[in-house]
Design a protein around this motif. Sequence first.
Motif, PDB file in Angstrom:
ATOM      1  N   TYR A  27       0.885  25.530 -35.433  1.00 57.31           N
ATOM      2  CA  TYR A  27       1.704  26.091 -35.839  1.00 57.31           C
ATOM      3  C   TYR A  27       1.013  27.447 -36.777  1.00 57.31           C
ATOM      4  O   TYR A  27       0.244  27.810 -37.394  1.00 57.31           O
ATOM      5  N   ASP A  35       3.718  29.779 -39.054  1.00 56.24           N
ATOM      6  CA  ASP A  35       4.444  30.444 -39.644  1.00 56.24           C
ATOM      7  C   ASP A  35       4.706  31.194 -40.641  1.00 56.24           C
ATOM      8  O   ASP A  35       4.311  31.828 -40.879  1.00 56.24           O
ATOM      9  N   PHE A  72       6.420  32.495 -44.759  1.00 62.24           N
ATOM     10  CA  PHE A  72       6.412  31.657 -45.684  1.00 62.24           C
ATOM     11  C   PHE A  72       7.162  31.247 -46.910  1.00 62.24           C
ATOM     12  O   PHE A  72       7.953  30.150 -47.157  1.00 62.24           O
ATOM     13  N   TYR A 123       9.628  25.477 -44.528  1.00 62.20           N
ATOM     14  CA  TYR A 123       9.438  25.381 -43.051  1.00 62.20           C
ATOM     15  C   TYR A 123       8.393  24.883 -43.040  1.00 62.20           C
ATOM     16  O   TYR A 123       7.457  23.834 -42.519  1.00 62.20           O
ATOM     17  N   THR A 124       6.217  25.895 -43.358  1.00 61.93           N
ATOM     18  CA  THR A 124       5.370  24.841 -43.012  1.00 61.93           C
ATOM     19  C   THR A 124       5.815  23.374 -44.082  1.00 61.93           C
ATOM     20  O   THR A 124       4.709  22.823 -43.258  1.00 61.93           O
ATOM     21  N   VAL A 139      -0.532  24.405 -40.042  1.00 59.52           N
ATOM     22  CA  VAL A 139       0.153  25.753 -40.233  1.00 59.52           C
ATOM     23  C   VAL A 139      -0.619  26.474 -41.026  1.00 59.52           C
ATOM     24  O   VAL A 139      -1.460  25.763 -41.564  1.00 59.52           O
ATOM     25  N   ALA A 151       0.336  30.272 -42.380  1.00 63.40           N
ATOM     26  CA  ALA A 151       1.800  30.670 -42.964  1.00 63.40           C
ATOM     27  C   ALA A 151       1.523  32.163 -43.287  1.00 63.40           C
ATOM     28  O   ALA A 151       0.493  32.087 -44.116  1.00 63.40           O
ATOM     29  N   VAL A 201       6.944  30.266 -35.531  1.00 60.65           N
ATOM     30  CA  VAL A 201       8.110  30.310 -36.333  1.00 60.65           C
ATOM     31  C   VAL A 201       8.524  31.041 -37.325  1.00 60.65           C
ATOM     32  O   VAL A 201       7.838  31.752 -37.836  1.00 60.65           O
TER      33      VAL A 201
END
Length: 345
Positions: A39, A41, A44, A49-50, A61, A63, A111
């Motif tokens: 994913y 992010d 950040f 969210y991360t 992730v 970020a 995201v």
Amino acid sequence: MTTGRGVGPTDAAGGPTRHFPVMLPEVLAHLAPKDAALYVDGTFGAGGYTGAILNAADCRVIAFDRDPTAITGGAELVAASGGRLTLVQDRFSELGNVVEQMGLAPLDGVVLDIGVSSMQLDQAERGFSFRRDGPLDMRMADTGPSAADLVADLEETELAHIIWTLGEERFSRQIARAIVTARTENPITRTLQLADIVAKVVWAKPGEVHPATRTFQALRIAVNEELKELVGALAAAERVLKPGGRLVVVTFHSLEDRIVKNFLSHRSKAPSASRHMPQAEGPAPSFRLVAKGMVEASSDEVAGNPRSRSAKLRAAERTDAPAHPDGDLAGLLPADLSQRRGRRR
């Protein structure tokens, strides 16, 4: 990111607050993190969210944040992630290029939480807040012209256009005129100095947003080219998401939400056909809407975190169709966002 980076207009005035990830349950529900997935992010911030994505699944992730202080502040989360988190100091519009260069595309999800973080608002020296005196900066990174540069250099008509277009301020002409008049007497270099100039032009009733809210919003968006960044990030996500990959975007004012809404609406509709032209022309839908329309923060969240009250979430899932050509992306932006630097009159 532990605030929700973007905040509603009235929050630019707020005092120091705890940093809550905005709409975190809704973000996780629509992103649906899975084990062994990858994913991005794109915003950040403080890692809210991360961290939640890493906790939700045994995934990885990448970020992004253009703010060097956010990258530095994320070192502890990187260390605790066991190699599952990579931080990148860059604009999120570059997410596609970065993950391709890293050999990590395609992605399982992206995201984006659009706007300025409450951490940035809470630091007077960053120049985002009109309730704390600080240098009139507003840059999310350390490079490029500051808000003070725009206020000093732009012609009155261009300054009014920015305040009207990006701040949706109906007194934009009067504000621009007041700024130009004031700067002939003294350079405008402080946040409270600019806020006072605007407050003499725009009157607010008790309980209404601060008179400088929309002007500060407009200058911040212009300084950081936030709407162009958003369009670039949406296109990048379309390019590097795998079929079934999720795109989740949280916005905090109408300009941003309109861009996301129009992008996903266009990308999720099949070419129109009729009995006269049964063979529809145009690219196939590259996204399928996951959230029908926008999702708003719950009443419980708004009660506990007022900064979430203007948040809107939109989500979609990538189809197996090719990414659409980029030629139509400029139409997502308000007219004339060339960001040219005008001469001072």
